[in-house]
Design a protein around this motif. Structure first.
Motif, mmCIF file in Angstrom:
data_model
loop_
_atom_site.group_PDB
_atom_site.id
_atom_site.type_symbol
_atom_site.label_atom_id
_atom_site.label_comp_id
_atom_site.label_asym_id
_atom_site.label_seq_id
_atom_site.Cartn_x
_atom_site.Cartn_y
_atom_site.Cartn_z
ATOM 1 N N SER A 67 0.818 -1.209 0.000
ATOM 2 C CA SER A 67 0.000 0.000 0.000
ATOM 3 C C SER A 67 0.855 1.262 0.000
ATOM 4 O O SER A 67 0.416 2.318 -0.484
ATOM 5 N N ASP A 68 2.085 1.169 0.517
ATOM 6 C CA ASP A 68 2.996 2.318 0.469
ATOM 7 C C ASP A 68 3.399 2.627 -0.968
ATOM 8 O O ASP A 68 3.279 3.771 -1.425
ATOM 9 N N ILE A 69 3.886 1.611 -1.689
ATOM 10 C CA ILE A 69 4.362 1.873 -3.040
ATOM 11 C C ILE A 69 3.190 2.180 -3.976
ATOM 12 O O ILE A 69 3.352 2.914 -4.955
ATOM 13 N N ALA A 70 1.998 1.643 -3.648
ATOM 14 C CA ALA A 70 0.798 2.003 -4.407
ATOM 15 C C ALA A 70 0.513 3.497 -4.256
ATOM 16 O O ALA A 70 0.152 4.179 -5.225
ATOM 17 N N THR A 71 0.695 4.005 -3.052
ATOM 18 C CA THR A 71 0.473 5.427 -2.785
ATOM 19 C C THR A 71 1.485 6.291 -3.522
ATOM 20 O O THR A 71 1.139 7.354 -4.053
ATOM 21 N N PHE A 72 2.731 5.839 -3.583
ATOM 22 C CA PHE A 72 3.767 6.607 -4.296
ATOM 23 C C PHE A 72 3.390 6.769 -5.772
ATOM 24 O O PHE A 72 3.522 7.856 -6.347
ATOM 25 N N LYS A 120 -3.648 7.179 3.240
ATOM 26 C CA LYS A 120 -2.287 7.685 3.024
ATOM 27 C C LYS A 120 -2.279 8.884 2.082
ATOM 28 O O LYS A 120 -1.380 9.730 2.154
ATOM 29 N N LEU A 121 -3.277 8.966 1.201
ATOM 30 C CA LEU A 121 -3.412 10.122 0.320
ATOM 31 C C LEU A 121 -4.106 11.289 1.028
ATOM 32 O O LEU A 121 -4.292 12.350 0.436
ATOM 33 N N LYS A 122 -4.537 11.018 2.280
ATOM 34 C CA LYS A 122 -5.202 12.037 3.116
ATOM 35 C C LYS A 122 -6.504 12.541 2.488
ATOM 36 O O LYS A 122 -6.847 13.726 2.587
ATOM 37 N N ILE A 123 -7.230 11.634 1.852
ATOM 38 C CA ILE A 123 -8.521 11.976 1.249
ATOM 39 C C ILE A 123 -9.615 11.834 2.314
ATOM 40 O O ILE A 123 -9.793 10.776 2.908
ATOM 41 N N LYS A 124 -10.367 12.908 2.528
ATOM 42 C CA LYS A 124 -11.389 12.925 3.573
ATOM 43 C C LYS A 124 -12.791 12.622 3.048
ATOM 44 O O LYS A 124 -13.679 12.243 3.818
ATOM 45 N N ASN A 125 -13.011 12.807 1.775
ATOM 46 C CA ASN A 125 -14.344 12.664 1.178
ATOM 47 C C ASN A 125 -14.884 11.240 1.347
ATOM 48 O O ASN A 125 -14.344 10.289 0.773
#
Length: 358
Positions: A67-72, A120-125
């Motif tokens: 999930s880390d490298i997916a976020t990158f 991790k993308l800090k999406i709140k919606n």
């Protein structure tokens, strides 16, 4: 005017850890019955390279999980698309075995990787729906197909589609097949675009063969017959898989061209999943022969397997991103170019779709 799903931004993450073939030369390799393979390690490595064309592969750093490298990769795609992440309708993450921590052999898929990536993308919606798809190596291409339908139906205006894996952590070190797999991540932002002419995601084909081929890729015990080792490792029947791919992938590729009313000559690039360079070359040759053509243009099929290995669901999106960004020497895509993206993997699943560059 019709609504199409168009990739407005792509991204990929190629891990910095390089593992060369020579690093396996002193490894103890065993047969499936636990007996030692007497062939010298250097000879095993040389033969492996001759068969697969892999010279090295990339592995994730110990501190990172899937999930880390997916976020990158997702961050790069969002930046390229200049898209407000809070407006994403869907986040779809394709993977095989979840977040496998370094030194562990236990998949971690709860909560879903898509939910972890969203955080991790800090999406709140809360209306940004996040879910996973497991479809073997064709997972990302299948997720792109799903996202296309969400967008074309009017259900969504956008989707972030990610393919990421760290399969190197689930390989049996005593199995020669451990040298094939690598880690990586690729992503694309799909947006709804109105157009008079077809653009972006076009028609697709797919198939799932379980009656005879279900076990070609599966989880199994280590070849080191230790009763105390209850870990499960990725196992494959290489020769049967090779024959299956050569039989069915070319036919599905031809079917994809036909339903899109395109000829092989219309295709600028074929982005194919890469587990074995010789196998992919044989597949391409058979595609040409289905059209009665003997002279094969291998430049139509960009390859990264030599240095990146088989990064599973990340292979095709990584290829696409590298070409779009002009980072794959000798390969480019222009507006109006047709690209076929196709993959094969555990299930057994195959899919293919046409994409027209905007």
């Amino acid at each position: 005017m019709k609504i199409y799903a168009v990739a407005t931004g792509t991204g990929s993450y190629i891990p910095p850890v390089v593992v060369k073939n020579i690093d396996f030369a002193n490894q103890l390799f065993l047969n499936s019955d636990g007996s030692k393979i007497e062939t010298p390690g250097e000879e095993i490595v040389q033969k492996f390279e001759q068969i697969t064309n892999i010279t090295e592969r990339r592995c994730a750093e110990d501190k990172h999980v899937t999930s880390d490298i997916a976020t990158f990769a997702a961050e790069k795609a969002l930046e390229a698309a200049q898209y407000d992440r809070e407006k994403l309708d869907y986040i779809i993450v394709a993977h095989n075995l979840g977040d496998v921590k370094h030194g562990s052999h236990f998949p971690d898929t709860l909560p879903t990787l898509a939910s972890r990536v969203k955080q991790k993308l800090k999406i709140k919606n809360p209306k940004t729906i996040a879910y996973d798809i497991t479809f073997g190596c064709p997972g990302w291409t299948q997720a792109m197909i799903q996202a296309k339908y969400f967008i074309e139906s009017g259900d969504a205006q956008s989707a972030l589609v990610i393919g990421a894996d760290t399969l190197s952590r689930m390989m049996d070190p005593y199995d020669r097949d451990a040298m094939i797999f690598a880690d990586g991540a690729g992503a694309a932002v799909l947006e709804a675009v109105e157009s008079d002419e077809p653009v972006g995601m076009l028609k697709h084909t797919a198939r799932t063969d379980t009656e005879e081929y279900l076990d070609l890729l599966q989880m199994g015990n280590s070849y080191h017959l230790n009763p105390e080792d209850d870990h499960m490792y990725l196992k494959m029947h290489g020769r049967r898989l090779y024959n299956y791919a050569l039989t069915h992938v070319p036919l599905l590729a031809k079917e994809c061209l036909e339903i899109n009313q395109l000829a092989l000559a219309d295709v600028k690039k074929i982005l194919i999943h890469q587990a074995n360079a010789k196998m992919d070359e044989a597949i391409l040759k058979r595609i040409y022969r289905l059209y009665g053509l003997r002279d094969v243009d291998y430049d139509i099929m960009p390859m990264t397997i030599q240095t990146l290995g088989n990064s599973s669901v990340a292979t095709v999106p990584t290829l696409f991103d590298l070409i779009v960004r002009g980072k794959l020497n000798g390969h480019s895509l222009e507006s109006g170019d047709y690209v076929m993206m196709t993959s094969i993997g555990a299930g057994m699943n195959i899919n293919a779709y046409m994409y027209r560059m905007p």
